[in-house]
Motif scaffolding. Structure first.
Motif, PDB file in Angstrom:
ATOM      1  N   LEU A  97      -0.085   4.266  -4.018  1.00  0.00           N
ATOM      2  CA  LEU A  97      -1.409   3.740  -4.366  1.00  0.00           C
ATOM      3  C   LEU A  97      -1.563   2.932  -2.845  1.00  0.00           C
ATOM      4  N   PHE A  98      -2.811   2.622  -2.744  1.00  0.00           N
ATOM      5  CA  PHE A  98      -3.003   1.562  -1.606  1.00  0.00           C
ATOM      6  C   PHE A  98      -2.625   0.004  -1.723  1.00  0.00           C
ATOM      7  N   PRO A  99      -1.869  -0.467  -1.165  1.00  0.00           N
ATOM      8  CA  PRO A  99      -1.397  -1.901  -1.414  1.00  0.00           C
ATOM      9  C   PRO A  99      -2.425  -2.703  -1.348  1.00  0.00           C
ATOM     10  N   GLN A 100      -3.568  -2.757  -0.553  1.00  0.00           N
ATOM     11  CA  GLN A 100      -4.297  -3.630  -0.067  1.00  0.00           C
ATOM     12  C   GLN A 100      -5.482  -3.827  -0.947  1.00  0.00           C
ATOM     13  N   HIS A 154       1.539  -4.245  -6.059  1.00  0.00           N
ATOM     14  CA  HIS A 154       2.870  -4.891  -6.275  1.00  0.00           C
ATOM     15  C   HIS A 154       2.911  -6.048  -7.387  1.00  0.00           C
TER      16      HIS A 154
ATOM     17  N   GLN B 246       0.718   7.277   2.514  1.00  0.00           N
ATOM     18  CA  GLN B 246      -0.478   6.715   2.495  1.00  0.00           C
ATOM     19  C   GLN B 246      -1.571   7.621   2.949  1.00  0.00           C
ATOM     20  N   VAL B 264      -7.659   2.662   4.854  1.00  0.00           N
ATOM     21  CA  VAL B 264      -6.404   2.601   4.269  1.00  0.00           C
ATOM     22  C   VAL B 264      -5.403   1.966   5.195  1.00  0.00           C
ATOM     23  N   ILE B 267      -5.402  -2.323   7.906  1.00  0.00           N
ATOM     24  CA  ILE B 267      -5.223  -3.455   7.292  1.00  0.00           C
ATOM     25  C   ILE B 267      -3.657  -3.553   7.122  1.00  0.00           C
ATOM     26  N   GLN B 268      -2.897  -2.427   6.693  1.00  0.00           N
ATOM     27  CA  GLN B 268      -1.571  -2.414   6.610  1.00  0.00           C
ATOM     28  C   GLN B 268      -0.735  -2.614   8.064  1.00  0.00           C
ATOM     29  N   TYR B 347      -1.739 -11.359   0.350  1.00  0.00           N
ATOM     30  CA  TYR B 347      -2.115 -11.010  -0.934  1.00  0.00           C
ATOM     31  C   TYR B 347      -1.800  -9.420  -1.373  1.00  0.00           C
ATOM     32  N   PHE B 348      -1.214  -8.737  -0.327  1.00  0.00           N
ATOM     33  CA  PHE B 348      -0.893  -7.292  -0.809  1.00  0.00           C
ATOM     34  C   PHE B 348       0.588  -7.312  -0.212  1.00  0.00           C
ATOM     35  N   LYS B 349       1.538  -6.291  -0.906  1.00  0.00           N
ATOM     36  CA  LYS B 349       2.654  -6.002  -0.114  1.00  0.00           C
ATOM     37  C   LYS B 349       2.900  -4.685   0.410  1.00  0.00           C
TER      38      LYS B 349
END
Lengths: 261, 349
Positions: A97-100, A154, B246, B264, B267-268, B347-349
């Motif tokens: 999955l795309f984590p963001q 997450h 990803q 995708v 930002i990571q 906000y994301f991991k």
């Protein structure tokens, strides 16, 4: 001629021949399970169908239309690959999955990008967006995740993540949905909820190919089973028949542990 | 739990104090700038008027005019000199009229005002140094910030391009960028500055000219290339650290490579590189001081000039120490900014 026809697919990594002239055919609404020990080429076959690996040889047809021919450069262009691979959906072992993005956004992203290139989107982007969102919401509800739409990956359990991933694959309405060991990264307790969802999809008569180590599940959910060994299809047949009456010695040996012999 | 809480309160308190200190300094600097600029323009106008009066040989009125200048700016040495000169002129006139006592009294007055001027404008006095140094350091810091800003603006995108170059499958491209990175990271930035600024002139074509803008652009080019190479290695690590799944997920969903990168992976990558990039950016703020090697007038140059001698001040060390405050404030604000950004990306991991 089935919905999917695979003809003489072969694939090597360096000097190792991973797939040797694989051919099979899958009827619409059928569920095919691919079983076999690690390294037998199951996952590579699935990846070739989804164009994550380029087969060295062979032809893939969907509903009679050729979508891949290793010897025809027309099918190897990036744009052709991008278009043709949409006949297939793929659910990964590790979800990816795309984590963001939230669960809902994960499902909407690809569809939204696809629609952006259409004139409909330019005419009324709000309406298109809302339609995609409604579709994604209904998919999540179908997966039993109606209360998890705004959660990030997450914040979800492994089983929930995998159900989001299934919804994400379904959102693009693939003709054939592929699963690559969908429960191998899950603990036994979470395995059940994912298998239940796949079972429901089978009941809805979706055409699916499942690479799995869950033998009982493979036997119950699929109509057809393919046993792979050393890059070849050793045995292919009706599910119950293959599990109860394996013809090949190697198949018997592989299934003996499962059947508790 | 409570220990945790007190820790966050403490670190918050530290942040607030830092922000307060920074804001105070910024207010002081800007007030100084406005007041000083205002004073300057007024006193310059008044000075011009007084000089004209002096030229027209109306010395009595000239004295009044110069005093008006001193009322605006009591540290204007030229106004004191103007008054003294006017008195001397008046004394000459008195002497011509055979009034020796009047003449002497004018000379006396001239001496007095010269003495007062010397006292008020004595640059060995700290209180007289302060406005001169402050102004000079402020101007230097503006140059520092300009170089910092233009380097960031140029090096971040260029670094991304170079990181793509080092990941290229074309051997020539890949090799070229790896070679460039080796050269740039393997030699001192100071040497690169010297090479870029003096190199073209040595070869007979000084593309930079000898003006301050030439020095600025030469420094900017050196800094952008140098920092782009460091950034590119950080970017490369950031992109390579993203799981290949990803990419694959994006591909099977029919996305293009560009869509996968921007929607995708970008930002990571940003989340991964914020800590190392912020480190590099804090270093950049301080590294700008290297540009003084090509006489670019940044803040260290300004501070050091008071040791060597500038604007009547020489052998004075405190200005160069004082430059540290500017760096601390700037990097304090950046540190807070980066930790905010890091929090935002949690906000994301």
């Amino acid at each position: 001629m089935g919905l999917l026809d695979v003809e003489n697919i072969s694939k090597s990594f360096g000097n190792t021949e991973v797939l040797k002239n694989i051919s099979f055919s899958l009827e619409e609404s059928n569920v095919l399970s691919i079983i076999g020990s690690s390294g037998s080429g199951k996952t590579t076959l699935l990846r070739c169908l989804n164009f994550l690996e380029k087969a060295d040889n062979g032809i893939i047809k969907v509903a009679g239309e050729t979508i891949f021919d290793a010897n025809d450069p027309r099918y190897l262009k990036a744009s052709a690959v991008r278009k043709n691979r949409l006949h297939f959906g793929l659910v990964f072992q590790s979800f990816n999955l795309f984590p963001q993005y939230t669960a809902l956004e994960n499902i909407m992203l690809a569809k939204e990008l696809q629609m952006k290139k259409t004139p409909e989107y330019k005419a009324d982007r709000r309406a298109v967006h809302n339609a995609i969102e409604a579709e994604a919401e209904s998919l999540l509800k179908m997966m039993g995740l109606g209360d998890r739409m705004k959660n990030y990956p997450h914040q979800l359990s492994g089983g929930q993540c995998q159900r989001v991933a299934i919804a994400r694959a379904l959102a693009l309405k693939p003709d054939i949905l592929c699963f690559d060991e969908p429960t191998s990264a899950l603990d036994p307790e979470l395995t059940g909820e994912v298998l239940k969802v796949i079972r429901e999809l089978a009941e809805q008569k979706r055409t699916m190919i499942i690479v799995t180590h869950e033998m009982a599940f493979a036997r119950d959910v699929s109509n057809e089973v393919m046993f792979m060994d050393g890059g070849t299809v050793l045995e292919y047949g009706e599910s119950r028949e293959l599990f109860e009456n394996p013809k090949q010695e190697r198949t018997k040996q592989f299934l003996s542990r499962f059947r508790g012999e | 739990m409570s220990a945790d809480k007190s820790q966050t309160i403490k670190s918050k308190l530290f942040n607030y104090l830092l922000v307060a200190a920074c804001l105070l300094l910024i207010v002081v600097i800007s007030v100084f700038y406005i007041v000083d600029g205002n004073k300057n323009s007024k006193s310059t106008a008044a000075m011009a008027k007084a000089d004209a009066t002096y030229e027209s040989q109306n010395y009595e009125q000239a004295i009044e005019d110069y005093k008006a200048v001193l009322a605006i700016d009591s540290k204007k040495q030229s106004a004191y000199n103007g008054i003294a000169n006017s008195y001397m002129a008046l004394s000459e006139i008195a002497l011509g009229q055979d009034d020796e006592s009047l003449s002497n009294s004018y000379i006396n007055k001239a001496n007095q005002i010269t003495e007062l001027g010397n006292k008020n404008c004595d640059t060995t006095q700290f209180s007289n140094q302060l406005p001169i140094v402050f102004k000079s350091l402020n101007n230097g810091f503006v140059q520092t910030l300009k170089l910092f800003g233009i380097t960031l603006l140029g090096a971040l995108p260029l670094g991304l391009l170079i990181s793509f170059g080092t990941r290229s499958k074309v051997k020539v491209v890949n090799g070229f960028f790896k070679f460039l990175i080796w050269i740039v990271r393997g030699t001192p930035l100071m040497l690169q500055l010297i090479l870029i600024y003096y190199g073209p002139g040595t070869l007979g074509n000084n593309i930079w000219g000898s003006k301050e803008t030439g020095r600025f652009w030469a420094a900017a080019v050196a800094f952008v290339i140098n920092y782009a190479c460091y950034f590119s290695e950080i970017f490369r690590g950031g992109i390579q650290g993203i799981p290949v799944g990803q990419d694959e997920a994006g591909l099977v969903l029919g996305m293009t490579k560009g869509e996968i990168f921007f929607k995708v992976k970008l930002i990571q990558m940003v989340k991964r590189i914020v800590p190392p990039i912020s480190n590099e950016i804090l270093t950049l703020v301080k590294d700008t001081s290297l540009a003084r090697i090509i006489a670019f007038k940044e803040i260290i140059f300004a501070g050091y000039s008071f040791m060597k001698g500038s604007q009547g001040i020489s052998g004075v060390v405190w200005p160069i120490f004082f430059t540290g405050i500017y760096y601390l404030v700037c990097n304090g604000l950046l540190t807070i900014g980066f930790s905010k950004l890091e929090k935002k990306l949690e906000y994301f991991k």
